[in-house]
Design a protein around this motif. Structure first.
Motif, PDB file in Angstrom:
ATOM      1  N   ARG A   7     -20.843 -13.964   6.652  1.00 28.88           N
ATOM      2  CA  ARG A   7     -19.620 -13.439   6.043  1.00 28.88           C
ATOM      3  C   ARG A   7     -19.223 -12.131   6.712  1.00 28.88           C
ATOM      4  N   LEU A   8     -17.947 -11.980   7.002  1.00 26.26           N
ATOM      5  CA  LEU A   8     -17.383 -10.765   7.566  1.00 26.26           C
ATOM      6  C   LEU A   8     -16.270 -10.261   6.658  1.00 26.26           C
ATOM      7  N   ALA A   9     -16.065  -8.961   6.639  1.00 25.09           N
ATOM      8  CA  ALA A   9     -14.970  -8.362   5.880  1.00 25.09           C
ATOM      9  C   ALA A   9     -14.036  -7.646   6.847  1.00 25.09           C
ATOM     10  N   GLY A  10     -12.885  -8.225   7.103  1.00 22.14           N
ATOM     11  CA  GLY A  10     -11.906  -7.584   7.972  1.00 22.14           C
ATOM     12  C   GLY A  10     -11.135  -6.521   7.213  1.00 22.14           C
ATOM     13  N   PHE A  11     -10.832  -5.429   7.884  1.00 22.14           N
ATOM     14  CA  PHE A  11     -10.128  -4.307   7.258  1.00 22.14           C
ATOM     15  C   PHE A  11      -9.063  -3.799   8.209  1.00 22.14           C
ATOM     16  N   ASP A  12      -7.853  -3.592   7.675  1.00 27.77           N
ATOM     17  CA  ASP A  12      -6.767  -3.059   8.509  1.00 27.77           C
ATOM     18  C   ASP A  12      -5.823  -2.246   7.654  1.00 27.77           C
ATOM     19  N   ILE A  13      -5.301  -1.181   8.260  1.00 23.47           N
ATOM     20  CA  ILE A  13      -4.295  -0.316   7.637  1.00 23.47           C
ATOM     21  C   ILE A  13      -3.063  -0.271   8.519  1.00 23.47           C
ATOM     22  N   GLU A  14      -1.892  -0.335   7.892  1.00 20.85           N
ATOM     23  CA  GLU A  14      -0.638   0.015   8.554  1.00 20.85           C
ATOM     24  C   GLU A  14      -0.135   1.283   7.877  1.00 20.85           C
ATOM     25  N   SER A  15       0.334   2.235   8.671  1.00 19.52           N
ATOM     26  CA  SER A  15       0.536   3.577   8.138  1.00 19.52           C
ATOM     27  C   SER A  15       1.890   4.163   8.503  1.00 19.52           C
ATOM     28  N   SER A  16       2.057   5.430   8.120  1.00 17.43           N
ATOM     29  CA  SER A  16       3.303   6.140   8.405  1.00 17.43           C
ATOM     30  C   SER A  16       3.302   6.755   9.800  1.00 17.43           C
ATOM     31  N   GLY A  17       2.182   6.717  10.497  1.00 14.89           N
ATOM     32  CA  GLY A  17       2.115   7.306  11.824  1.00 14.89           C
ATOM     33  C   GLY A  17       0.710   7.279  12.372  1.00 14.89           C
ATOM     34  N   LEU A  18       0.487   7.980  13.469  1.00 14.82           N
ATOM     35  CA  LEU A  18      -0.775   7.897  14.203  1.00 14.82           C
ATOM     36  C   LEU A  18      -1.704   9.076  13.981  1.00 14.82           C
ATOM     37  N   ASN A  19      -1.266  10.084  13.253  1.00 14.61           N
ATOM     38  CA  ASN A  19      -2.090  11.268  13.015  1.00 14.61           C
ATOM     39  C   ASN A  19      -2.906  11.052  11.740  1.00 14.61           C
ATOM     40  N   VAL A  20      -4.195  10.793  11.905  1.00 12.01           N
ATOM     41  CA  VAL A  20      -5.022  10.451  10.745  1.00 12.01           C
ATOM     42  C   VAL A  20      -5.177  11.614   9.779  1.00 12.01           C
ATOM     43  N   GLU A  21      -4.921  12.837  10.223  1.00  5.18           N
ATOM     44  CA  GLU A  21      -5.082  13.988   9.351  1.00  5.18           C
ATOM     45  C   GLU A  21      -3.902  14.177   8.400  1.00  5.18           C
ATOM     46  N   VAL A  22      -2.741  13.688   8.760  1.00  9.95           N
ATOM     47  CA  VAL A  22      -1.560  13.947   7.929  1.00  9.95           C
ATOM     48  C   VAL A  22      -0.803  12.690   7.521  1.00  9.95           C
ATOM     49  N   ASP A  23      -0.954  11.597   8.248  1.00  8.93           N
ATOM     50  CA  ASP A  23      -0.186  10.398   7.922  1.00  8.93           C
ATOM     51  C   ASP A  23      -0.799   9.644   6.749  1.00  8.93           C
ATOM     52  N   ARG A  24      -0.073   8.641   6.260  1.00  8.91           N
ATOM     53  CA  ARG A  24      -0.422   8.008   4.992  1.00  8.91           C
ATOM     54  C   ARG A  24      -0.514   6.494   5.126  1.00  8.91           C
ATOM     55  N   ILE A  25      -1.288   5.906   4.245  1.00  6.87           N
ATOM     56  CA  ILE A  25      -1.401   4.450   4.174  1.00  6.87           C
ATOM     57  C   ILE A  25      -0.126   3.869   3.577  1.00  6.87           C
ATOM     58  N   VAL A  26       0.400   2.844   4.222  1.00  6.22           N
ATOM     59  CA  VAL A  26       1.556   2.120   3.685  1.00  6.22           C
ATOM     60  C   VAL A  26       1.112   0.744   3.188  1.00  6.22           C
ATOM     61  N   THR A  27       0.446  -0.020   4.037  1.00  8.75           N
ATOM     62  CA  THR A  27      -0.125  -1.293   3.609  1.00  8.75           C
ATOM     63  C   THR A  27      -1.573  -1.351   4.096  1.00  8.75           C
ATOM     64  N   ALA A  28      -2.369  -2.185   3.446  1.00  8.61           N
ATOM     65  CA  ALA A  28      -3.758  -2.363   3.834  1.00  8.61           C
ATOM     66  C   ALA A  28      -4.222  -3.736   3.382  1.00  8.61           C
ATOM     67  N   CYS A  29      -5.292  -4.198   4.019  1.00  3.12           N
ATOM     68  CA  CYS A  29      -5.866  -5.487   3.659  1.00  3.12           C
ATOM     69  C   CYS A  29      -7.369  -5.454   3.869  1.00  3.12           C
ATOM     70  N   VAL A  30      -8.093  -6.071   2.960  1.00  7.59           N
ATOM     71  CA  VAL A  30      -9.505  -6.392   3.143  1.00  7.59           C
ATOM     72  C   VAL A  30      -9.620  -7.898   2.969  1.00  7.59           C
ATOM     73  N   VAL A  31     -10.105  -8.573   4.005  1.00  9.82           N
ATOM     74  CA  VAL A  31     -10.192 -10.027   3.979  1.00  9.82           C
ATOM     75  C   VAL A  31     -11.621 -10.461   4.231  1.00  9.82           C
ATOM     76  N   GLY A  32     -12.109 -11.355   3.407  1.00  8.36           N
ATOM     77  CA  GLY A  32     -13.422 -11.940   3.616  1.00  8.36           C
ATOM     78  C   GLY A  32     -13.280 -13.285   4.296  1.00  8.36           C
ATOM     79  N   CYS A  33     -14.078 -13.519   5.330  1.00  9.55           N
ATOM     80  CA  CYS A  33     -14.000 -14.799   6.031  1.00  9.55           C
ATOM     81  C   CYS A  33     -15.365 -15.131   6.611  1.00  9.55           C
ATOM     82  N   GLY A  34     -15.544 -16.397   6.955  1.00 10.47           N
ATOM     83  CA  GLY A  34     -16.783 -16.836   7.578  1.00 10.47           C
ATOM     84  C   GLY A  34     -17.880 -17.117   6.576  1.00 10.47           C
TER      85      GLY A  34
END
Length: 242
Positions: A7-34
């Motif tokens: 089993r694997l847990a995929g994780f991804d974030i789509e955000s407001s920008g590329l600066n991890v110190e100031v930008d924000r999460i807009v969408t995210a997903c955790v998916v289990g597969c395998g």
């Protein structure tokens, strides 16, 4: 049994920008597969509390208006993402993340922003990460061309529909990791604990190499000092001022 058949847990974030110190999460997903079980996916849409730049909307398709109308409070979303990842780690499931330092560092900073206990504070050394970007560079360092998730899917003969949506990218990262292991005995034959540790070494080597490349590239020399070797996230206490 190799890690890539479990089993694997995929994780991804789509955000407001590329600066991890100031930008924000807009969408995210955790998916289990395998592991012989059905795909199980949880997605989130947050109202980040800031304007989403047009450049970011052009990538993931979420506008400020949509996030405000349909998104949930960011603090709730961040807490639920952390909880979902804690569950995976507790179950002994590796987290698959393309370019792990981006997603994990952004999640860490968002957690601290909203008073949520960060993932690494909850799971400590139990976190095991699979980063297709790091592994692909390590096993095939001289291949020419870009190595985005879209590029890796094309290289390994995988289909990626709706790129830059969190659910599609999270699942695609898992598929790339599986394909890498199928092609490379070194990867599939390495125990998960050891693979996590060796990816830290690979990531540091890759960052050093990239910084050296920038330092000798006219017009990009100033970028070299900003390259970080931390993996799978940039520790909070060592972050630079933004």
């Amino acid at each position: 049994m190799s890690w890539h058949t479990g089993r694997l847990a995929g994780f991804d974030i789509e955000s407001s920008g590329l600066n991890v110190e100031v930008d924000r999460i807009v969408t995210a997903c955790v998916v289990g597969c395998g592991g012989g079980d059905p795909i199980d996916s949880t997605t989130w849409l947050a109202d980040p509390g800031i304007e989403i730049p047009a450049e970011a909307t052009a990538v993931h398709g979420i506008s400020t208006e949509k996030a405000r109308a349909d998104g949930r409070p960011a603090s709730e979303v961040v807490e639920e993402i952390v909880h979902a990842l804690v569950e995976a780690v507790t179950d002994g499931t590796p987290i698959v993340v393309m370019n792990a330092p981006y997603d994990f560092t952004l999640l860490d900073r968002e957690a601290r922003r909203y008073g949520v206990t960060p993932l690494t504070d909850l799971v400590g050394d139990e976190l095991r990460v699979i980063d297709p970007r790091v592994m692909d560079k390590a096993v095939d360092p001289y291949r020419r061309g870009r190595r985005t998730l879209t590029d890796l899917c094309a290289h390994y003969g995988l289909r990626l529909d709706a790129a830059h949506t969190a659910d599609a990218d999270a699942l695609a990262a898992c598929r790339v990791a599986q394909a890498l292991a199928e092609r490379c005995p070194q990867l599939r034959g390495t125990a998960l604990d050891e693979l996590h540790a060796v990816q830290q070494q690979w990531a540091a080597q890759q960052a050093t190499s990239y910084a050296a490349y920038l330092a000798r590239t006219p017009g990009r020399e100033h970028e070299a000092p900003s390259v970080r070797a931390d993996w799978p996230l940039v520790p909070h206490q060592t972050r630079r001022s933004s």
